[in-house]
Design an enzyme around this catalytic site. Structure first.
Site, short mmCIF file in Angstrom:
data_model
loop_
_atom_site.label_atom_id
_atom_site.label_comp_id
_atom_site.label_asym_id
_atom_site.label_seq_id
_atom_site.Cartn_x
_atom_site.Cartn_y
_atom_site.Cartn_z
N ASP A 178 0.80 -1.23 0.00
CA ASP A 178 0.00 0.00 0.00
C ASP A 178 0.83 1.28 0.00
O ASP A 178 0.32 2.34 0.34
CB ASP A 178 -0.97 0.04 1.19
CG ASP A 178 -1.93 -1.14 1.20
OD1 ASP A 178 -2.60 -1.36 0.18
OD2 ASP A 178 -1.98 -1.84 2.23
N HIS B 29 -3.62 -2.01 -6.47
CA HIS B 29 -2.76 -0.90 -6.85
C HIS B 29 -3.60 0.21 -7.47
O HIS B 29 -4.14 0.05 -8.56
CB HIS B 29 -1.68 -1.37 -7.84
CG HIS B 29 -0.81 -2.46 -7.29
ND1 HIS B 29 0.12 -3.12 -8.04
CD2 HIS B 29 -0.73 -2.99 -6.04
CE1 HIS B 29 0.75 -4.02 -7.28
NE2 HIS B 29 0.23 -3.95 -6.07
N LEU C 168 4.02 12.63 0.41
CA LEU C 168 4.73 13.80 0.92
C LEU C 168 3.76 14.88 1.42
O LEU C 168 4.18 15.81 2.11
CB LEU C 168 5.65 14.37 -0.16
CG LEU C 168 6.88 13.52 -0.51
CD1 LEU C 168 7.59 14.10 -1.73
CD2 LEU C 168 7.83 13.44 0.68
#
Length: 406
Positions: A14, A44, A320
């Site tokens: 994951d 995915h 991020l």
């Protein structure tokens, strides 16, 4: 992109392999995406800039860009699940999903009988469930190992008489009910007539063309031999299968990680923190795997993954944009020692140690600091950063390392 690339998750899965494979396929012509482990239990997620989304299970994550998929001999192929996936892809505008697919005849065949037996086995474990996905992949592998030469393969779909004998024996051995054998044979025969079945020399031909992306499934920390037994998958999740298919042809080994660590279901997660708030658009608790759990970035576990996988040339770091700032830099029990594959008693003892480990953290890591912090903690450069699900959210941070002869 000019090199072949192997994409492997260095966590519990994951981390974003699908979105990384989609990005690689957007960089230039790609000959094919080759799947080299697992089966229908993969998940995915790929999101295109126009909002189209698909969770890839057996098709490669470049399919929405028209990149063909090859299912190698290491795959466990479920034709019935493939049909459902193809229908969804067609609904997203892929004109002929099966026309983009080739399958190695030696790949094992997952059947409804494997699924039923695997689910019964997991339910019988009660509170000690391993965290199966309930797709029959482990049962397929177990039956093939326990009954050499009798496990149904994709190639058997071209021989109805042989397939009928194997399915009847399989159903009796597993002691399950389910659909009539004749109905399964008819469905698998139709699959064989619709999809190009090839032999194992096909991969070598692919490698002589444009770059190939090898897409792994699950994560190295779930590896059948190196993961934390028994909370693992019946699959080699390292670079090993892809390297075997490459047979000496150079490729870049790309590891994928998140800025935080996650896992589905039971098993060790040293940095687990239920208070950690992270948006999960595509992950939730599962009826078979159990809860989706989150924790802080675990450099100790990822260093172990790198060690047992033989290292990586570069990393891709996703999420991020997540509001996380802590990294586990050490355990109170020290580093996790890598050992040779095949010793599950050793892995079970290691699991016991990991379950008792306590994390030690470094904090204050901002969004812009994560690539450098991860590269420093793991000793591998971060070449790709991702702050969202689409290719537009990705930034190339450095050139992918020149491929080595592997």
């Amino acid at each position: 992109m000019s090199e072949h690339v192997i994409v492997v998750d260095l966590g519990y899965g994951d981390a974003g392999k699908g979105t990384v494979v989609d990005w690689l396929c957007a960089q230039g012509p790609v000959q094919a995406v080759v799947r080299f482990n697992g089966g229908g239990q993969a998940g995915h997620n790929v999101v295109l800039p126009d909002g189209r989304h698909h969770t890839f299970a057996q098709f490669g994550s470049g399919t929405l860009r028209g990149v063909p998929t090859h299912l190698s001999r290491f795959m466990v192929v479920d034709p019935l699940a493939l049909a459902s996936e193809a229908a969804h892809l067609a609904g997203l505008g892929v004109p002929d999903p099966f026309g983009l697919l080739t399958v190695d005849r030696d790949a094992l065949l997952a059947t409804p009988y494997h699924v039923a037996a695997g689910r019964a086995r997991e339910l019988a474990r009660g509170a000690d469930r391993h965290g199966s996905c309930g797709m029959g992949v482990g049962e397929t592998m177990a039956y093939a190992l326990g009954h050499p030469g009798l496990g149904p393969t994709v190639g058997d779909c071209e021989d109805p008489a042989l397939l009928t004998r194997k399915l009847r024996a399989l159903r009796e051995a597993l002691g399950v009910t389910g659909p009539a054998v004749e109905d399964c044979v008819a469905a698998y025969r139709a699959f064989a007539e619709r999809v190009a079945l090839v032999d194992s020399s096909y991969t070598a031909a692919l490698l002589r063309g444009r770059p190939v992306v090898f897409e792994g499934a699950q994560g190295v920390l779930l590896d059948e031999w190196h993961g934390f037994h028994p909370h693992t998958t019946w699959s080699t999740t390292t670079f090993a299968n892809a390297l075997a298919l490459l047979d000496g042809v150079p490729a870049v080994r790309l590891g994928v990680l998140r800025t935080y660590t996650t896992r589905h279901g039971p098993g060790p997660l040293v940095t687990e923190d239920p208070e950690l708030e992270a948006a999960e658009a595509h992950n939730a608790d599962g009826p078979w795997q159990g809860p989706f759990r989150v924790g802080h970035f675990d450099a100790v576990a990822h260093r172990y993954a790198l060690a047992v996988a033989g290292g990586a040339d570069a990393l891709a770091l996703t999420h991020l944009d997540a509001p996380v700032s802590r990294m586990c830099v050490s355990y109170d029990i020290g580093e996790l020692p890598a050992g040779p594959p095949g010793d599950l008693d050793r892995q079970a003892r290691l699991t016991g140690r990991v379950l008792r480990a306590r994390p030690r953290y470094a904090g204050g890591i901002g969004a812009g600091d994560w690539p450098a912090a991860v590269a420093d903690a793991l000793g591998v450069p971060v070449c790709l950063g991702s702050a969202g699900p689409t290719v537009a959210d990705k930034v190339r941070l450095s050139s992918v390392i020149a491929p080595e002869r592997v």
